[in-house]
Design a protein around this motif. Structure first.
Motif, PDB file in Angstrom:
ATOM      1  N   ARG A 142      -3.570  22.639 -18.739  1.00 19.66           N
ATOM      2  CA  ARG A 142      -3.082  21.974 -19.951  1.00 19.66           C
ATOM      3  C   ARG A 142      -4.067  22.027 -21.106  1.00 19.66           C
ATOM      4  O   ARG A 142      -3.688  22.037 -22.256  1.00 19.66           O
ATOM      5  CB  ARG A 142      -2.735  20.514 -19.663  1.00 19.66           C
ATOM      6  CG  ARG A 142      -1.564  20.338 -18.732  1.00 19.66           C
ATOM      7  CD  ARG A 142      -0.282  20.158 -19.515  1.00 19.66           C
ATOM      8  NE  ARG A 142       0.939  20.369 -18.776  1.00 19.66           N
ATOM      9  CZ  ARG A 142       1.368  19.680 -17.743  1.00 19.66           C
ATOM     10  NH1 ARG A 142       0.656  18.717 -17.254  1.00 19.66           N
ATOM     11  NH2 ARG A 142       2.528  19.958 -17.192  1.00 19.66           N
ATOM     12  N   ASN A 183     -15.870  14.822 -18.265  1.00 20.41           N
ATOM     13  CA  ASN A 183     -14.615  14.577 -18.962  1.00 20.41           C
ATOM     14  C   ASN A 183     -14.837  13.823 -20.273  1.00 20.41           C
ATOM     15  O   ASN A 183     -14.217  14.139 -21.287  1.00 20.41           O
ATOM     16  CB  ASN A 183     -13.639  13.824 -18.059  1.00 20.41           C
ATOM     17  CG  ASN A 183     -12.234  13.890 -18.590  1.00 20.41           C
ATOM     18  OD1 ASN A 183     -11.763  14.957 -18.954  1.00 20.41           O
ATOM     19  ND2 ASN A 183     -11.578  12.747 -18.658  1.00 20.41           N
ATOM     20  N   SER A 225      -4.149  18.547  -7.546  1.00 17.65           N
ATOM     21  CA  SER A 225      -3.066  18.798  -8.503  1.00 17.65           C
ATOM     22  C   SER A 225      -3.462  18.356  -9.914  1.00 17.65           C
ATOM     23  O   SER A 225      -3.122  19.024 -10.892  1.00 17.65           O
ATOM     24  CB  SER A 225      -1.781  18.089  -8.067  1.00 17.65           C
ATOM     25  OG  SER A 225      -2.000  16.692  -7.976  1.00 17.65           O
ATOM     26  N   VAL A 226      -4.193  17.259 -10.023  1.00 16.18           N
ATOM     27  CA  VAL A 226      -4.646  16.791 -11.333  1.00 16.18           C
ATOM     28  C   VAL A 226      -5.683  17.759 -11.899  1.00 16.18           C
ATOM     29  O   VAL A 226      -5.667  18.086 -13.084  1.00 16.18           O
ATOM     30  CB  VAL A 226      -5.203  15.349 -11.258  1.00 16.18           C
ATOM     31  CG1 VAL A 226      -5.881  14.947 -12.557  1.00 16.18           C
ATOM     32  CG2 VAL A 226      -4.086  14.373 -10.912  1.00 16.18           C
ATOM     33  N   ARG A 233      -3.835  20.795 -13.243  1.00 17.24           N
ATOM     34  CA  ARG A 233      -3.181  20.476 -14.532  1.00 17.24           C
ATOM     35  C   ARG A 233      -4.218  20.368 -15.643  1.00 17.24           C
ATOM     36  O   ARG A 233      -3.996  20.821 -16.758  1.00 17.24           O
ATOM     37  CB  ARG A 233      -2.404  19.158 -14.430  1.00 17.24           C
ATOM     38  CG  ARG A 233      -1.021  19.322 -13.852  1.00 17.24           C
ATOM     39  CD  ARG A 233      -0.215  18.058 -14.045  1.00 17.24           C
ATOM     40  NE  ARG A 233      -0.912  16.931 -13.464  1.00 17.24           N
ATOM     41  CZ  ARG A 233      -0.475  16.200 -12.452  1.00 17.24           C
ATOM     42  NH1 ARG A 233       0.691  16.447 -11.920  1.00 17.24           N
ATOM     43  NH2 ARG A 233      -1.182  15.196 -11.989  1.00 17.24           N
ATOM     44  N   TYR A 234      -5.348  19.761 -15.324  1.00 16.74           N
ATOM     45  CA  TYR A 234      -6.442  19.592 -16.285  1.00 16.74           C
ATOM     46  C   TYR A 234      -6.884  20.959 -16.817  1.00 16.74           C
ATOM     47  O   TYR A 234      -6.988  21.159 -18.017  1.00 16.74           O
ATOM     48  CB  TYR A 234      -7.590  18.868 -15.578  1.00 16.74           C
ATOM     49  CG  TYR A 234      -8.808  18.564 -16.413  1.00 16.74           C
ATOM     50  CD1 TYR A 234      -8.874  17.390 -17.152  1.00 16.74           C
ATOM     51  CD2 TYR A 234      -9.900  19.424 -16.446  1.00 16.74           C
ATOM     52  CE1 TYR A 234      -9.997  17.087 -17.912  1.00 16.74           C
ATOM     53  CE2 TYR A 234     -11.023  19.126 -17.192  1.00 16.74           C
ATOM     54  CZ  TYR A 234     -11.065  17.952 -17.924  1.00 16.74           C
ATOM     55  OH  TYR A 234     -12.175  17.660 -18.658  1.00 16.74           O
ATOM     56  N   CYS A 235      -7.135  21.875 -15.912  1.00 20.61           N
ATOM     57  CA  CYS A 235      -7.586  23.220 -16.320  1.00 20.61           C
ATOM     58  C   CYS A 235      -6.518  23.960 -17.113  1.00 20.61           C
ATOM     59  O   CYS A 235      -6.829  24.636 -18.105  1.00 20.61           O
ATOM     60  CB  CYS A 235      -7.979  24.041 -15.097  1.00 20.61           C
ATOM     61  SG  CYS A 235      -9.491  23.476 -14.301  1.00 20.61           S
ATOM     62  N   MET A 240      -5.217  12.130 -23.201  1.00 20.45           N
ATOM     63  CA  MET A 240      -5.475  13.045 -22.089  1.00 20.45           C
ATOM     64  C   MET A 240      -4.637  12.649 -20.874  1.00 20.45           C
ATOM     65  O   MET A 240      -4.030  13.511 -20.222  1.00 20.45           O
ATOM     66  CB  MET A 240      -6.950  13.077 -21.712  1.00 20.45           C
ATOM     67  CG  MET A 240      -7.234  14.010 -20.544  1.00 20.45           C
ATOM     68  SD  MET A 240      -8.977  14.213 -20.201  1.00 20.45           S
ATOM     69  CE  MET A 240      -9.349  15.577 -21.299  1.00 20.45           C
ATOM     70  N   ALA A 241      -4.596  11.370 -20.579  1.00 22.86           N
ATOM     71  CA  ALA A 241      -3.820  10.889 -19.428  1.00 22.86           C
ATOM     72  C   ALA A 241      -2.350  11.260 -19.587  1.00 22.86           C
ATOM     73  O   ALA A 241      -1.715  11.737 -18.637  1.00 22.86           O
ATOM     74  CB  ALA A 241      -3.989   9.385 -19.273  1.00 22.86           C
ATOM     75  N   GLU A 273      -1.068  13.691 -21.317  1.00 18.92           N
ATOM     76  CA  GLU A 273      -0.940  15.148 -21.161  1.00 18.92           C
ATOM     77  C   GLU A 273      -0.992  15.560 -19.686  1.00 18.92           C
ATOM     78  O   GLU A 273      -0.341  16.517 -19.274  1.00 18.92           O
ATOM     79  CB  GLU A 273      -2.049  15.845 -21.952  1.00 18.92           C
ATOM     80  CG  GLU A 273      -1.909  17.325 -22.041  1.00 18.92           C
ATOM     81  CD  GLU A 273      -0.711  17.797 -22.866  1.00 18.92           C
ATOM     82  OE1 GLU A 273      -0.186  18.878 -22.545  1.00 18.92           O
ATOM     83  OE2 GLU A 273      -0.289  17.097 -23.798  1.00 18.92           O
ATOM     84  N   LEU A 274      -1.762  14.819 -18.883  1.00 19.02           N
ATOM     85  CA  LEU A 274      -1.888  15.128 -17.454  1.00 19.02           C
ATOM     86  C   LEU A 274      -0.770  14.504 -16.613  1.00 19.02           C
ATOM     87  O   LEU A 274      -0.677  14.769 -15.419  1.00 19.02           O
ATOM     88  CB  LEU A 274      -3.245  14.650 -16.930  1.00 19.02           C
ATOM     89  CG  LEU A 274      -4.459  15.391 -17.480  1.00 19.02           C
ATOM     90  CD1 LEU A 274      -5.746  14.696 -17.034  1.00 19.02           C
ATOM     91  CD2 LEU A 274      -4.451  16.844 -17.037  1.00 19.02           C
ATOM     92  N   LEU A 289      -6.774   7.622 -14.939  1.00 22.38           N
ATOM     93  CA  LEU A 289      -7.811   8.518 -15.454  1.00 22.38           C
ATOM     94  C   LEU A 289      -9.150   7.789 -15.500  1.00 22.38           C
ATOM     95  O   LEU A 289     -10.179   8.338 -15.114  1.00 22.38           O
ATOM     96  CB  LEU A 289      -7.437   9.061 -16.834  1.00 22.38           C
ATOM     97  CG  LEU A 289      -8.429  10.033 -17.466  1.00 22.38           C
ATOM     98  CD1 LEU A 289      -8.715  11.227 -16.551  1.00 22.38           C
ATOM     99  CD2 LEU A 289      -7.921  10.513 -18.817  1.00 22.38           C
TER     100      LEU A 289
END
Length: 124
Positions: free
Chosen positions: A54, A8, A46-47, A50-52, A22-23, A25-26, A33
């Motif tokens: 977003r 990351n 779930s995070v 969202r990471y993939c 980033m946090a 946005e997630l 984070l």
């Protein structure tokens, strides 16, 4: 830093994204984070999704991120600094032995440990 943290951090640096951005946005806090990156918290599925989504990761980036999450979530760190003497030695020796143990021996050892501790299974 965990494998996910390393991944990351590299991703953020490559794309010019701050940890706070980033946090946000997630939909998580920067503190959370950070905890994910250093291994103080497990990375929820779930995070990861969202990471993939977003950050519109390529297939290769997704594979790398998911592998890093898998490796991170399957590592456990135990602080043994509070244990002294024989207790500390047992923990270290157990970790060394467990590394080469097959599943049959691991099951036998778990049963013996359960018996010694008086642990009773409440489910079948």
């Amino acid at each position: 830093m965990t494998p996910f943290g390393e991944y990351n951090k590299g991703y953020r640096k490559e794309h010019g994204i701050t940890q706070a951005d980033m946090a946000k946005e997630l939909g998580i806090s920067a503190q959370f984070l950070s905890a994910l990156e250093v291994g103080k918290s497990r990375i929820p599925y779930s995070v990861m999704e969202r990471y993939c989504d977003r950050f519109d990761l390529t297939d290769n980036e997704r594979a790398g991120a998911k592998a890093a999450v898998f490796e991170t979530n399957n590592n456990v760190e135990i602080d043994i600094s509070k244990f002294k003497g024989s207790k500390r030695e047992v923990i270290i020796q157990f970790a060394c032995l467990a590394d080469g143990m097959d599943e049959v021996d691991a099951t036998r050892l778990k049963c013996a440990m359960d018996e010694c501790s008086g642990y009773k299974r409440i489910w079948r």
